[in-house]
Design a protein around this motif. Structure first.
Motif, mmCIF file in Angstrom:
data_model
loop_
_atom_site.group_PDB
_atom_site.id
_atom_site.type_symbol
_atom_site.label_atom_id
_atom_site.label_comp_id
_atom_site.label_asym_id
_atom_site.label_seq_id
_atom_site.Cartn_x
_atom_site.Cartn_y
_atom_site.Cartn_z
ATOM 1 N N LEU A 1 1.026 -1.116 -0.087
ATOM 2 C CA LEU A 1 -0.148 -0.018 -0.097
ATOM 3 C C LEU A 1 0.999 1.258 0.234
ATOM 4 O O LEU A 1 1.847 1.324 0.692
ATOM 5 N N SER A 2 0.478 2.312 -0.720
ATOM 6 C CA SER A 2 1.400 3.470 -0.924
ATOM 7 C C SER A 2 0.592 4.591 0.017
ATOM 8 O O SER A 2 -0.265 4.772 -0.162
ATOM 9 N N PHE A 3 1.738 5.240 0.484
ATOM 10 C CA PHE A 3 1.042 6.685 1.199
ATOM 11 C C PHE A 3 0.208 7.554 0.320
ATOM 12 O O PHE A 3 -0.594 8.350 0.699
ATOM 13 N N HIS A 4 0.483 7.207 -1.097
ATOM 14 C CA HIS A 4 -0.150 8.179 -2.018
ATOM 15 C C HIS A 4 -1.471 7.589 -2.539
ATOM 16 O O HIS A 4 -1.954 8.117 -3.550
ATOM 17 N N ALA A 5 -1.953 6.503 -2.046
ATOM 18 C CA ALA A 5 -3.052 6.003 -2.461
ATOM 19 C C ALA A 5 -4.015 5.681 -1.257
ATOM 20 O O ALA A 5 -4.857 4.835 -1.357
ATOM 21 N N LEU A 6 -3.623 6.095 -0.103
ATOM 22 C CA LEU A 6 -4.667 5.797 1.001
ATOM 23 C C LEU A 6 -6.058 6.658 0.797
ATOM 24 O O LEU A 6 -6.167 7.734 0.040
ATOM 25 N N GLU A 7 -6.881 5.847 1.471
ATOM 26 C CA GLU A 7 -8.405 6.340 1.166
ATOM 27 C C GLU A 7 -9.226 6.198 2.484
ATOM 28 O O GLU A 7 -9.171 4.954 3.173
ATOM 29 N N ARG B 1 -9.055 11.139 0.435
ATOM 30 C CA ARG B 1 -8.178 10.243 -0.222
ATOM 31 C C ARG B 1 -6.611 10.977 -0.185
ATOM 32 O O ARG B 1 -6.748 12.346 -0.487
ATOM 33 N N LEU B 2 -5.679 10.259 -0.275
ATOM 34 C CA LEU B 2 -4.380 11.029 -0.576
ATOM 35 C C LEU B 2 -3.867 10.433 -1.871
ATOM 36 O O LEU B 2 -4.288 9.512 -2.509
ATOM 37 N N ARG B 3 -3.386 11.463 -2.549
ATOM 38 C CA ARG B 3 -2.690 11.208 -3.843
ATOM 39 C C ARG B 3 -1.280 11.859 -3.913
ATOM 40 O O ARG B 3 -1.277 12.774 -3.036
ATOM 41 N N PRO B 4 -0.553 11.722 -4.851
ATOM 42 C CA PRO B 4 0.725 12.138 -4.925
ATOM 43 C C PRO B 4 0.669 13.936 -5.179
ATOM 44 O O PRO B 4 -0.295 14.330 -5.828
ATOM 45 N N LEU B 5 1.443 14.615 -4.388
ATOM 46 C CA LEU B 5 1.575 16.035 -4.453
ATOM 47 C C LEU B 5 1.954 16.135 -6.014
ATOM 48 O O LEU B 5 2.955 15.513 -6.602
ATOM 49 N N ALA B 6 1.249 17.093 -6.822
ATOM 50 C CA ALA B 6 1.905 17.466 -7.845
ATOM 51 C C ALA B 6 2.238 18.849 -8.227
ATOM 52 O O ALA B 6 1.461 19.711 -7.604
ATOM 53 N N VAL B 7 2.907 19.337 -9.468
ATOM 54 C CA VAL B 7 3.082 20.569 -9.533
ATOM 55 C C VAL B 7 1.790 21.464 -9.846
ATOM 56 O O VAL B 7 1.594 22.565 -9.316
ATOM 57 N N GLU B 8 0.659 20.962 -10.494
ATOM 58 C CA GLU B 8 -0.462 21.392 -10.709
ATOM 59 C C GLU B 8 -1.322 21.671 -9.484
ATOM 60 O O GLU B 8 -2.323 22.276 -9.425
ATOM 61 N N ASP B 9 -0.739 21.115 -8.422
ATOM 62 C CA ASP B 9 -1.599 21.330 -6.853
ATOM 63 C C ASP B 9 -1.242 22.882 -6.505
ATOM 64 O O ASP B 9 -1.790 23.278 -5.404
ATOM 65 N N ALA B 10 -0.102 23.504 -6.807
ATOM 66 C CA ALA B 10 0.366 24.778 -6.411
ATOM 67 C C ALA B 10 -0.585 25.826 -6.243
ATOM 68 O O ALA B 10 -0.954 26.249 -5.276
ATOM 69 N N PRO B 11 -1.664 25.961 -7.120
ATOM 70 C CA PRO B 11 -2.884 26.817 -6.834
ATOM 71 C C PRO B 11 -3.596 26.551 -5.757
ATOM 72 O O PRO B 11 -3.868 27.560 -4.837
ATOM 73 N N VAL C 1 6.310 24.141 -3.615
ATOM 74 C CA VAL C 1 5.761 22.630 -4.121
ATOM 75 C C VAL C 1 6.849 22.151 -4.579
ATOM 76 O O VAL C 1 7.159 20.806 -4.439
ATOM 77 N N ASP C 2 7.698 22.908 -5.520
ATOM 78 C CA ASP C 2 9.007 22.122 -6.119
ATOM 79 C C ASP C 2 9.850 21.653 -5.186
ATOM 80 O O ASP C 2 10.499 20.611 -5.349
ATOM 81 N N THR C 3 9.946 22.600 -4.130
ATOM 82 C CA THR C 3 11.090 22.029 -2.981
ATOM 83 C C THR C 3 10.442 20.754 -2.189
ATOM 84 O O THR C 3 11.106 19.799 -2.039
ATOM 85 N N MET C 4 9.367 20.777 -2.095
ATOM 86 C CA MET C 4 8.632 19.443 -1.497
ATOM 87 C C MET C 4 8.866 18.204 -2.395
ATOM 88 O O MET C 4 9.337 17.261 -1.884
ATOM 89 N N LEU C 5 8.532 18.550 -3.737
ATOM 90 C CA LEU C 5 8.862 17.538 -4.697
ATOM 91 C C LEU C 5 10.249 16.801 -4.719
ATOM 92 O O LEU C 5 10.340 15.634 -4.757
ATOM 93 N N GLN C 6 10.948 17.886 -4.634
ATOM 94 C CA GLN C 6 12.705 17.444 -4.720
ATOM 95 C C GLN C 6 12.840 16.850 -3.354
ATOM 96 O O GLN C 6 13.574 15.589 -3.402
ATOM 97 N N ARG C 7 12.470 16.968 -2.157
ATOM 98 C CA ARG C 7 12.662 16.242 -0.805
ATOM 99 C C ARG C 7 12.185 14.844 -1.072
ATOM 100 O O ARG C 7 12.746 13.908 -0.577
ATOM 101 N N GLU C 8 10.898 14.819 -1.727
ATOM 102 C CA GLU C 8 10.165 13.614 -1.650
ATOM 103 C C GLU C 8 11.085 12.452 -2.765
ATOM 104 O O GLU C 8 11.265 11.436 -2.645
ATOM 105 N N HIS D 1 11.349 12.772 2.575
ATOM 106 C CA HIS D 1 10.059 13.235 2.812
ATOM 107 C C HIS D 1 9.158 12.395 2.093
ATOM 108 O O HIS D 1 9.332 11.882 0.861
ATOM 109 N N ARG D 2 7.734 12.239 2.646
ATOM 110 C CA ARG D 2 6.728 11.604 1.746
ATOM 111 C C ARG D 2 5.533 12.813 1.995
ATOM 112 O O ARG D 2 5.020 13.137 3.054
ATOM 113 N N TYR D 3 5.074 13.373 0.909
ATOM 114 C CA TYR D 3 4.069 14.208 0.608
ATOM 115 C C TYR D 3 2.935 13.820 -0.203
ATOM 116 O O TYR D 3 3.163 12.999 -1.067
#
Length: 179
Positions: free
Chosen positions: A2-8, A13-23, A53-60, A65-67
């Motif tokens: 099970l993935s952190f990014h698929a918890l429901e 529900r959780l899903r992967p953080l994406a650049v498109e989430d910035a707004p 958000v880009d920094t968070m994605l780099q950390r992941e 980190h898991r975001y």
């Protein structure tokens, strides 16, 4: 596995953080009421939030980190961010963090998010302990942790420096077999 990014849960529900989430992230990261509780610097411009958000994605990507974006299932709206970080392999522990858009405070979304992340950390990652720190004035977040079996373990005086002033941190912890 099970993935952190698929918890429901029931409502999120959780899903992967994406650049498109910035707004969506900017909607809460630029809110002074939210910023004063989360330890993130207030984001005044969308470009700042996009860079964060880009920094968070780099950390992941680096594995430190898991975001995940927290999505309200009924509307498919990104309402927050969940995170696991400060992994200590030797002590088998990590830190839990979460932030929600103010419009979703006090409605059980934080409690559901913490339950999902805690279950994942203990059942999948097999961590021994999870920790969380909150600004002492953040009574709602402290309640969320307590509802999920976390215990107040201490206080750090003047731990946060936000918006020109020092604030205390409350330290919470939960051991896998407790709760």
């Amino acid at each position: 596995m099970l993935s952190f990014h698929a918890l429901e849960g029931d409502r999120i529900r959780l899903r992967p953080l994406a650049v498109e989430d910035a707004p969506a992230v900017h909607d809460y990261a630029s809110d002074e009421q939210v910023s004063r509780f989360i330890g993130w610097r207030l984001m005044s411009r969308p470009e700042e939030t996009a860079a964060f958000v880009d920094t968070m994605l780099q950390r992941e990507a680096a594995g430190t980190h898991r975001y995940a974006s927290i999505v309200e299932k009924s509307t498919q709206t990104v309402i927050g961010t969940a995170m696991l970080f400060n992994f200590d392999q030797e002590a088998n522990r990590a830190e839990l963090g979460y932030v929600l858009h103010r419009g979703y405070w006090g409605k059980g979304y934080g409690t559901e998010c913490v339950a999902l992340a805690t279950g994942f950390a203990f059942d999948v990652l097999k961590l021994h302990k999870l920790q969380a720190s909150v600004v002492d004035a953040n009574v709602g977040s402290a309640r969320v942790l307590e509802k999920n079996g976390y215990r107040l373990e201490g206080r750090l005086t003047d731990h946060y420096y936000l918006e020109g002033r020092y604030l205390d941190a409350l330290l919470f912890g939960r051991i896998q077999d407790q709760g």
